[in-house]
Design a protein around this motif. Sequence first.
Motif, PDB file in Angstrom:
ATOM      1  N   HIS A 103       0.835  -1.199   0.000  1.00  0.00           N
ATOM      2  CA  HIS A 103       0.000   0.000   0.000  1.00  0.00           C
ATOM      3  C   HIS A 103       0.866   1.243   0.000  1.00  0.00           C
ATOM      4  N   PHE A 145      -8.279   2.262   3.941  1.00  0.00           N
ATOM      5  CA  PHE A 145      -7.632   1.585   2.822  1.00  0.00           C
ATOM      6  C   PHE A 145      -8.618   1.368   1.675  1.00  0.00           C
ATOM      7  N   ALA A 153      -3.877   3.908   0.720  1.00  0.00           N
ATOM      8  CA  ALA A 153      -4.337   4.225   2.070  1.00  0.00           C
ATOM      9  C   ALA A 153      -4.251   5.727   2.325  1.00  0.00           C
TER      10      ALA A 153
END
Length: 211
Positions: A15, A52, A62
């Motif tokens: 992420h 997220f 995120a």
Amino acid sequence: MGPRNREFELGGVNHIALVCRDMARTVAFYRDVMGMPLTKTLDIPGGGQHFFFDIGNGDSLAFFWFAHAPEAQPGVSAAAAMPGTGDIVSAHGSMNHLSFNVPLERFEEYHRTLAAKGVDVSRIVDHDDSPSTIAKELHPGVFIRSFYFQGPDGELLEFAAWTRALNEADVNVDPVDATGTRVPLVTDQAVTGQAVTDQALTGEAVTGARR
């Protein structure tokens, strides 16, 4: 098979985390306009939040929300403008822009779709190896097609589609150091060769020590 990581088995991006001013507005844009599923929501210590979004391929985008985060500083924390419309320089260590990989066959369709949703999108930019790096028209030398837009807090976003596979010929520019001086690029092949040589020398040293 292209170049591979010889040190770590990485599976892409887990992420990328950005900071927003308004989490509700961020959800409205990324989930409702961009269509990204909201997959995890957290209240974090200190009164903040961490959300997220699924961006495909097992990767996530995120966002943090902090009650006392500094205001955005275009040109410092992020690019101040979209490519082709103004200065895209941002500070060392900043995230200049975030690019999402999209199918080449749907690239132009997605450009129209975002515009129809009211998103201010740039013109389509075809990147090639010319001095300007931007092609005047689509041709076989174009390696990626892009267009740009901004998120709710001015974060610079991109939809991009590769037009061909990259190869060794695409790695042909020497990097510059902090002063702007070019430093000869050590190729992956040379690094691999040196690693093999080092391994051989280490083996010889071990063999010699055993004699």
